[in-house]
Design a protein around this motif. Structure first.
Motif: not given
Length: 395
Positions: A13-23
Motif C-alpha cells: 500500500r505504500t513503497s510498492f505504489v511509490e516505486m511503480n509510480t516513479a517508474l
C-alpha cells in the motif's frame, strides 16, 4: 493477519505504489513509452529486493488457516507484486521456462491450490475484494487514471452481479410468474447502470495513460512452470449468468464453453458455484419460445416477454459499448502507434491483438443476438419472440 502478512500488506500500500509510480513517470516521459529496458534499474532492483524479503517469511508460513478472506487477500498482494515484476520485465514467460521468483511461486501455488483459485492476482483483488483503508484501495500506482479504471470497473461489475442475481431468481418462479416482470426490470435497470458507468469510464480515462501505464500490469506471468493469463474484467460469474439465462450464449457452443473453462479458476469460489448452478438451467428465452403456441395471446406473455426483450437489449448494448467504445479506444487505437517489437505480448489474455479482437467481436454479436452467417446466434429465436409479443421498437 500474521505480522509478516501485515508488513507485506503495508508495503504493497505504500513503497510498492511509490516505486511503480516513479517508474511509470520515467517510462511515460520517453519518446518510446512502451520501452522499459534500461530505465529506472535502481528502482526496479529495490522493488524486487524489498518484495522478496517480505515474501520469504510468508512462503515459510504458507497458508496458516486464518480463513478464506485473509488467504485470498495475501494472494492478491503476492499477485500484485508478481504482476509488477512482469510489467517491469524482471520476469517474462516468453524467455523463461519457470518463474525466477521461486519463493513467490511456492506461496502462490500453496494458497491458490488451498482456495481453489488461480495462483495469481485476479480481477476480484482489485475490484470486489479490494479493501480500502482510510478511503484508499490497493493499486499498482497512485496515478489518477488507474483509480478511474479500478473504480468504474468495480461499479460495472457490481451492477452486472445485480443483474445476474435478479435473473437467477426467475427459473424457480417460471417466466409466467408475475414476479418475473419485476426481476426482468431489476436486471434491465442494473444493465443500464453498467452502460452509464462505462460511459463515465470512456469520458474520464486517458487512453494513453491507460494503455502505457495501467494495462501492462495485467499481462500473463509464470507461477512456477505454468503461465497464467492476465486478470480480465469479465472474471466473475454474473456476466455469464446473464448470457446463459437470457439464452444469448450457449454452454454447448465450443468457443463460449472454452471461455468458461478458462476463466473458472480466475473467479471467486462462490462465483464458480453460481456459474455451475446456472449451467444446469434452461434458458429463459427457450421457456418463452416453448410457450408461444399456447400462450402468445395471454397478457402475462406479452408483459413478461416485453420485459425480457428489453433486458436482452440492455445486455447487448453494454456488450457493443465495451467492444466498440472501450476496447477500440483504449487498446486497438493506441496499439497502432506502438513499435512492432512491443506488440507480441500486448494483450492480457495472451493471444495476438487481432485474435483477441475477433474473439471479442464474436462475443459482442452473441450478446446482441446479431445475425451472423458463420455462427449460431439467438437472432432467429429473438425475432420469433418479438413477433409473438408484438414488439415494434427498432432496437
Amino acid at each position: 493477519m500474521s505480522k509478516a502478512a501485515e508488513k507485506f500488506d503495508q508495503w504493497i500500500r505504500t513503497s510498492f505504489v511509490e516505486m511503480n509510480t516513479a517508474l511509470e513517470e520515467l517510462y511515460f516521459a520517453q519518446e518510446d513509452r512502451a520501452n522499459v529496458d534500461g530505465v529506472g534499474n535502481d528502482i526496479k532492483d529495490a522493488l524486487a529486493r524489498e518484495g522478496r524479503a517480505l515474501v520469504s517469511p510468508l512462503a515459510a508460513e504458507g497458508n496458516t488457516d486464518e480463513g478464506f478472506d485473509r488467504a485470498f487477500d495475501l494472494l492478491g498482494n503476492l499477485g500484485l507484486f508478481m504482476g509488477a515484476l512482469r510489467r517491469h520485465e524482471l520476469t517474462n514467460p516468453a524467455r523463461e521456462e519457470t518463474s525466477p521468483f521461486a519463493e513467490c511461486s511456492a506461496l502462490g501455488m500453496h494458497i491458490g491450490a488451498s482456495l481453489g483459485v488461480a495462483p495469481r492476482f485476479a480481477t476480484a483483488h482489485l475490484a470486489t475484494h479490494n479493501r480500502a483503508i482510510n478511503g484508499v484501495q490497493k493499486s499498482f500506482t497512485s496515478l489518477k487514471d488507474e483509480f478511474v479504471f479500478i473504480d468504474y470497473n468495480t461499479l460495472g461489475i457490481l451492477c452486472y452481479k445485480r443483474a445476474g442475481d435478479a435473473l437467477m431468481r426467475i427459473p424457480p418462479l417460471g417466466v409466467s410468474n408475475p414476479a418475473a416482470f419485476m426481476l426482468f426490470n431489476d436486471a434491465k435497470n442494473a444493465l443500464e447502470d453498467v452502460a452509464r458507468y462505462n460511459k463515465i469510464l470512456f469520458d474520464e480515462l486517458d487512453a494513453e495513460r491507460f494503455f502505457y501505464c495501467v494495462r501492462p500490469y495485467y499481462k500473463p506471468y509464470r507461477v512456477g512452470r505454468a503461465e497464467y493469463r492476465g486478470a480480465n474484467a469479465g472474471d466473475f460469474a454474473g456476466i455469464n449468468e446473464i448470457d446463459l439465462l437470457l439464452g444469448l450464449c450457449r454452454a454447448n457452443d465450443p468457443e463460449y464453453a472454452q471461455m468458461l473453462v478458462d476463466k473458472m479458476l480466475f473467479m471467486m469460489p462462490d462465483d464458480q458455484q453460481d456459474l455451475r448452478e446456472c449451467l444446469r438451467r434452461k434458458s429463459l428465452l427457450d421457456e418463452f419460445i416453448e410457450a408461444i403456441p399456447a400462450s402468445s395471446d395471454q397478457q402475462w406473455f406479452r408483459k413478461n416477454g416485453a420485459a425480457f426483450i428489453e433486458t436482452c437489449i440492455a445486455h447487448g448494448r453494454t456488450a457493443a459499448q465495451h467492444h466498440n467504445m472501450l476496447f477500440r479506444s483504449f487498446i486497438v487505437k493506441p496499439s497502432e502507434a506502438v513499435d512492432t517489437r512491443h506488440l507480441k505480448q500486448i494483450t492480457a489474455s495472451g493471444p495476438p491483438l487481432p485474435v483477441l479482437a475477433n474473439s471479442l467481436e464474436r462475443l459482442r454479436d452473441l450478446r446482441l443476438a446479431a445475425p451472423r452467417d458463420d455462427m449460431e446466434t439467438a437472432y432467429e429465436k429473438m425475432t420469433a419472440l418479438k413477433e409473438a409479443v408484438g414488439w415494434s421498437r427498432n432496437d
